[in-house]
Design a protein around this motif. Sequence first.
Motif, PDB file in Angstrom:
ATOM      1  N   LYS A  37      -4.851  -4.025  10.990  1.00  0.00           N
ATOM      2  CA  LYS A  37      -4.182  -5.127  11.687  1.00  0.00           C
ATOM      3  C   LYS A  37      -2.686  -5.144  11.389  1.00  0.00           C
ATOM      4  O   LYS A  37      -1.848  -5.315  12.285  1.00  0.00           O
ATOM      5  CB  LYS A  37      -4.811  -6.456  11.271  1.00  0.00           C
ATOM      6  CG  LYS A  37      -4.172  -7.668  11.954  1.00  0.00           C
ATOM      7  CD  LYS A  37      -4.680  -8.976  11.381  1.00  0.00           C
ATOM      8  CE  LYS A  37      -3.947 -10.155  12.029  1.00  0.00           C
ATOM      9  NZ  LYS A  37      -4.312 -11.450  11.441  1.00  0.00           N
ATOM     10  N   LEU A  38      -2.336  -4.942  10.113  1.00  0.00           N
ATOM     11  CA  LEU A  38      -0.920  -4.998   9.716  1.00  0.00           C
ATOM     12  C   LEU A  38      -0.162  -3.720  10.077  1.00  0.00           C
ATOM     13  O   LEU A  38       1.051  -3.766  10.307  1.00  0.00           O
ATOM     14  CB  LEU A  38      -0.809  -5.225   8.209  1.00  0.00           C
ATOM     15  CG  LEU A  38      -1.327  -6.554   7.658  1.00  0.00           C
ATOM     16  CD1 LEU A  38      -1.110  -6.598   6.155  1.00  0.00           C
ATOM     17  CD2 LEU A  38      -0.626  -7.731   8.324  1.00  0.00           C
ATOM     18  N   ARG A  39      -0.871  -2.594  10.043  1.00  0.00           N
ATOM     19  CA  ARG A  39      -0.258  -1.279  10.260  1.00  0.00           C
ATOM     20  C   ARG A  39       0.938  -1.081   9.324  1.00  0.00           C
ATOM     21  O   ARG A  39       0.778  -1.076   8.132  1.00  0.00           O
ATOM     22  CB  ARG A  39       0.104  -1.101  11.729  1.00  0.00           C
ATOM     23  CG  ARG A  39      -1.127  -1.112  12.625  1.00  0.00           C
ATOM     24  CD  ARG A  39      -0.847  -0.660  14.017  1.00  0.00           C
ATOM     25  NE  ARG A  39      -2.084  -0.632  14.800  1.00  0.00           N
ATOM     26  CZ  ARG A  39      -2.139  -0.274  16.061  1.00  0.00           C
ATOM     27  NH1 ARG A  39      -1.043   0.097  16.696  1.00  0.00           N
ATOM     28  NH2 ARG A  39      -3.298  -0.275  16.696  1.00  0.00           N
ATOM     29  N   THR A  40       2.135  -0.940   9.855  1.00  0.00           N
ATOM     30  CA  THR A  40       3.298  -0.677   8.990  1.00  0.00           C
ATOM     31  C   THR A  40       3.473  -1.769   7.945  1.00  0.00           C
ATOM     32  O   THR A  40       3.880  -1.505   6.799  1.00  0.00           O
ATOM     33  CB  THR A  40       4.581  -0.572   9.829  1.00  0.00           C
ATOM     34  OG1 THR A  40       4.385   0.371  10.876  1.00  0.00           O
ATOM     35  CG2 THR A  40       5.746  -0.119   8.970  1.00  0.00           C
ATOM     36  N   GLY A  41       3.159  -3.006   8.306  1.00  0.00           N
ATOM     37  CA  GLY A  41       3.298  -4.121   7.361  1.00  0.00           C
ATOM     38  C   GLY A  41       2.412  -3.988   6.145  1.00  0.00           C
ATOM     39  O   GLY A  41       2.683  -4.583   5.095  1.00  0.00           O
ATOM     40  N   ALA A  42       1.342  -3.173   6.260  1.00  0.00           N
ATOM     41  CA  ALA A  42       0.433  -2.986   5.122  1.00  0.00           C
ATOM     42  C   ALA A  42       1.108  -2.261   3.967  1.00  0.00           C
ATOM     43  O   ALA A  42       0.707  -2.399   2.813  1.00  0.00           O
ATOM     44  CB  ALA A  42      -0.804  -2.214   5.567  1.00  0.00           C
ATOM     45  N   LEU A  43       2.162  -1.481   4.264  1.00  0.00           N
ATOM     46  CA  LEU A  43       2.826  -0.702   3.216  1.00  0.00           C
ATOM     47  C   LEU A  43       3.435  -1.596   2.146  1.00  0.00           C
ATOM     48  O   LEU A  43       3.495  -1.203   0.975  1.00  0.00           O
ATOM     49  CB  LEU A  43       3.908   0.183   3.846  1.00  0.00           C
ATOM     50  CG  LEU A  43       3.415   1.263   4.817  1.00  0.00           C
ATOM     51  CD1 LEU A  43       4.588   1.914   5.531  1.00  0.00           C
ATOM     52  CD2 LEU A  43       2.588   2.308   4.064  1.00  0.00           C
ATOM     53  N   ASN A  44       3.898  -2.774   2.546  1.00  0.00           N
ATOM     54  CA  ASN A  44       4.543  -3.670   1.591  1.00  0.00           C
ATOM     55  C   ASN A  44       3.747  -4.967   1.381  1.00  0.00           C
ATOM     56  O   ASN A  44       4.267  -5.919   0.798  1.00  0.00           O
ATOM     57  CB  ASN A  44       5.954  -4.021   2.081  1.00  0.00           C
ATOM     58  CG  ASN A  44       6.843  -2.804   2.170  1.00  0.00           C
ATOM     59  OD1 ASN A  44       6.917  -2.002   1.244  1.00  0.00           O
ATOM     60  ND2 ASN A  44       7.511  -2.632   3.312  1.00  0.00           N
ATOM     61  N   ASP A  45       2.508  -5.000   1.851  1.00  0.00           N
ATOM     62  CA  ASP A  45       1.697  -6.214   1.710  1.00  0.00           C
ATOM     63  C   ASP A  45       1.135  -6.328   0.296  1.00  0.00           C
ATOM     64  O   ASP A  45       0.601  -5.351  -0.263  1.00  0.00           O
ATOM     65  CB  ASP A  45       0.549  -6.191   2.729  1.00  0.00           C
ATOM     66  CG  ASP A  45      -0.262  -7.460   2.682  1.00  0.00           C
ATOM     67  OD1 ASP A  45       0.171  -8.473   3.254  1.00  0.00           O
ATOM     68  OD2 ASP A  45      -1.339  -7.442   2.048  1.00  0.00           O
ATOM     69  N   SER A  46       1.236  -7.520  -0.287  1.00  0.00           N
ATOM     70  CA  SER A  46       0.798  -7.728  -1.675  1.00  0.00           C
ATOM     71  C   SER A  46      -0.697  -7.509  -1.843  1.00  0.00           C
ATOM     72  O   SER A  46      -1.137  -6.856  -2.805  1.00  0.00           O
ATOM     73  CB  SER A  46       1.158  -9.144  -2.126  1.00  0.00           C
ATOM     74  OG  SER A  46       2.545  -9.329  -2.140  1.00  0.00           O
ATOM     75  N   SER A  47      -1.504  -8.038  -0.925  1.00  0.00           N
ATOM     76  CA  SER A  47      -2.960  -7.903  -1.056  1.00  0.00           C
ATOM     77  C   SER A  47      -3.376  -6.434  -1.033  1.00  0.00           C
ATOM     78  O   SER A  47      -4.187  -5.986  -1.859  1.00  0.00           O
ATOM     79  CB  SER A  47      -3.661  -8.662   0.073  1.00  0.00           C
ATOM     80  OG  SER A  47      -3.431 -10.049  -0.011  1.00  0.00           O
TER      81      SER A  47
END
Length: 639
Positions: A273-283
């Motif tokens: 769901k996050l795609r690129t955002g997953a790279l810096n996501d805390s969870s």
Amino acid sequence: MGYWDLKKKLSIIAALILAVVLGYVSSVAGTHEKTRGLSVEKLGEIIVLENGRKKPLDTYARNKLMQFSGRQKVAGASALEWISSVMFHPQSADDDLVFIVNNPDVANALGILPRAKRRYSFRELYGAINRIEDIAQKTVQTSSSEWTSFEREILQTRNNLEEYLFLRSTFSFLDPQEYLAITDSVLAEQLGIPMHFSPSYFNLLSSSKKIAEGMREIQRKGGDSLSPGESVLLELAKRMYEIENDMKSNPPHIIPLETSPERWGSLWGYVGKLRTGALNDSSVNMMIKARDAYLNGYQSAFDNAIDHFIRCTYLPVSKSLSISRPQLEILYNRINPFLFTKIIYGIAFLLSLLAVSSLWKRAYSVGLFLIILGVVLHTSGIIARMIIMHHPPVTNLYETFIFTAWASVVLGIILESIKIRSFGILLSALTGFLFLHIAGRYTKDGDTLGMLSAVLDSSFWLTTHIVTISLGYAGHVGAGFMAHVYMLIALIKKRSVDDNQEKLLSAIYGMFVFGFIFTIIGTVFGGMWADQAWGRFWGWDPKENGALLIILWGVAFLHGKSGRLAGRYGIAAGAVIGMMLVMLTWVGVNLLGIGLHSYGFTSVGAHYLFLYLAFEIVFLVSFAFLIKKTEKKSVSVPS
């Protein structure tokens, strides 16, 4: 053997039993979920959404291992240790004998050597996955009513393998994949990924912006005159999309994706769901750190990563999604109160036999103490379940056995208080042990703390109808058990009747009346609930018919007693028949799989029910024959 020798031996036996129980308790209470030299206890606090219920991963792991293997441990490892191996380091768990296959024909059909203990590893079964799929596909094309036990076993095995694969793929977005390798040098240079290198899905996310730009250019061209690099990019994008689509809905769902409406997803689904955002996501990063710490055996780093994941994932939405702390449920799982209670009742039953036979004077006091200790622990377990689920004590078939066991034990204690000496603790210990043991058979059906179906989601009716019906069952069962004792004593003592037997007969009658009254009240409340939920008070549903049968038998029983149509043996036999009708209604109706009471359907215990009914019929016929023979002999003897 002298009295003192017997007493000494019994004391030694009692001490050994107590030592075993205490040793088991301390071993469980002191258990730290360790694997690879690292405690995974913290992992159990992660929340999983399954079938509408938010539960700790500790519970989820226990349920899955029970579903797969029928056990709560595998190769000496706890369920939490096992699931951590499957999630963080799947190769280390692939040879564990986890999957139970009861039908030996299934193993033969899959080309696997059948095992005496009927358990097989993922590696063994996955090697035959094509054969399993072929049989399963043919099976589902026929009506479920026509499925053989072999076909049902195949479908269950396929389902278990599929769920295991979901667990095994928790972190597969980090695994290198050959089918994601880039074969064009220009594209490899543009994306900053070495050519023919097998990247993971997560590796490609860092280049997702460049991939998106390339795809926009391809769309602008409309698929015409694509360069070799663009063709490779198009194929790469398709494969990334396919893997996202395949993995996004897979369990375990541990991360809230949306709050309104509430929707949870797996770690894979969240990354997709996050795609690129997953790279810096805390969870995401905390779970990756937890995996790295697990593989390297870094305890503090593992605990910190899991703790940080819990805080950043659940705390912001804890109020809006009603996420409560899981510590009570984890403690409940770890203590396993009903197992300890069953053990205590079992020991108390042995002591009550010694007390009834007057072989050991202290057996009565020790047995009564254990019964009281057991009912305290039993009550604590029921209260804990009520707090965890925010519901009355009886919400499913498993809990009816737990609650009826508790009510039967309390009835036995009440009997003991009115001077039915030793027989009260005998009733408490025997019914408590048996019903808790039967309840344990239903833990294999899934989560015993599962969510209620919509028609059952009413605390008022759960309290008034199901609790009162369960009390009615307890009364009938108590009367039936005591009737067996009374009839056995009658055979032993021939025609002599003493005060204790008269008191016992009065107790049988009293418990039957207790059960009869609560069955009527529960049935009336059930009709009122049915009128509110289904728009009719009575519909001749199998469960309703069973309750009516119990009531009609109760009316006949009471008329027989008041009209002196039934003597003391008739009263005892009537109580036994009442218990048989209760078991038919309680368990037997649920085996039919028809009617509106679908929340109670089960396939567990059919052969045990038939064996029980056969035993009761043989018991009653044998008693009638023997007591008649005894009476004839006593008449023929001159006074």
